[in-house]
Write an enzyme that holds these catalytic residues in place. Structure first.
Site, PDB file in Angstrom:
ATOM      1  N   TYR A 162       3.139  -2.859   2.421  1.00  0.00           N
ATOM      2  CA  TYR A 162       3.687  -3.832   3.372  1.00  0.00           C
ATOM      3  C   TYR A 162       3.846  -5.186   2.687  1.00  0.00           C
ATOM      4  CZ  TYR A 162       3.980  -7.032   7.305  1.00  0.00           C
ATOM      5  OH  TYR A 162       4.383  -8.033   8.157  1.00  0.00           O
ATOM      6  N   GLU A 182       4.327  -8.659  16.156  1.00  0.00           N
ATOM      7  CA  GLU A 182       3.408  -9.806  16.045  1.00  0.00           C
ATOM      8  C   GLU A 182       2.810 -10.124  17.408  1.00  0.00           C
ATOM      9  OE1 GLU A 182       2.195 -10.968  13.381  1.00  0.00           O
ATOM     10  OE2 GLU A 182       3.637 -10.387  11.850  1.00  0.00           O
ATOM     11  N   TRP A 227      -3.876  -7.187  12.314  1.00  0.00           N
ATOM     12  CA  TRP A 227      -2.577  -6.680  11.892  1.00  0.00           C
ATOM     13  C   TRP A 227      -2.704  -5.224  11.441  1.00  0.00           C
ATOM     14  CZ3 TRP A 227       2.137  -6.921  12.936  1.00  0.00           C
ATOM     15  CH2 TRP A 227       3.108  -6.363  12.109  1.00  0.00           C
TER      16      TRP A 227
END
Length: 185
Positions: free
Chosen positions: A19, A41, A49
């Site tokens: 990522y 988000e 996350w």
């Protein structure tokens, strides 16, 4: 062989490395991906996350690959199904936010021609320096909320800016850090 230096957070979990290396901080100009990242988000609010990254593929599947037109048309049955789906964060407000965000997103596209043009307008089309980003995320949050977006507080907007390259927040020694200094407004 030269070892790639990364941002410290990217080294904390094997899922973070691809990522970080391929996506985080790369300027995004595709509306669908901008919409996806804004909503992911928002889903992260109060969570890590990593939790969202692990669920990302399922989010893409159940939210029709973040095609805003489809999501804007979700009715009560689809909302109920999403609330029962353990593959996503089953929070009524967050699920409702994605649907409302789709409607607001489509309105922005109609007004500006693309969400990309609108969102990059906050930074005059170029990634910001870190010291200018907090004020920008505040402005972005207020404007998005005014337009009907949900789960778009300043912290979420800041993380969104990092993720889609509106702000290049890579550590100075990271191989993804900008080679030259980005501008301040």
């Amino acid at each position: 062989m030269k070892i790639k230096r990364r941002c410290a957070w990217a080294e904390t979990n094997a899922l973070f490395i691809p990522y970080h290396d391929r996506e985080w901080g790369v300027p995004v100009h595709e509306d669908r991906l901008l919409f996806e990242m804004l909503n992911l988000e928002g889903a992260q609010a109060g969570l890590s996350w990593l939790t969202i990254l692990k669920k990302r593929a399922h989010y893409q599947k159940v939210f029709d690959h973040f095609k805003a037109r489809k999501i804007a048309a979700y009715g009560a049955a689809k909302r109920a199904a999403l609330l029962k789906d353990a593959g996503i964060v089953r929070n009524r407000l967050k699920i409702h936010a994605v649907i409302e965000n789709a409607k607001a997103f489509l309105a922005v596209q109609r007004e500006y021609g693309s969400f990309d043009r609108y969102i990059w307008g906050f930074v005059d089309g170029k990634p910001l320096a870190k010291k200018a980003a907090a004020a920008c995320s505040e402005r972005m949050s207020k404007e998005l909320k005014r337009r009907g977006f949900r789960f778009v507080g300043p912290t979420i907007c800041y993380a969104f800016m990092q993720a889609v390259g509106l702000l290049n927040d890579h550590a100075p020694r990271c191989f993804r850090a900008p080679k030259k200094i980005v501008r301040n407004p």
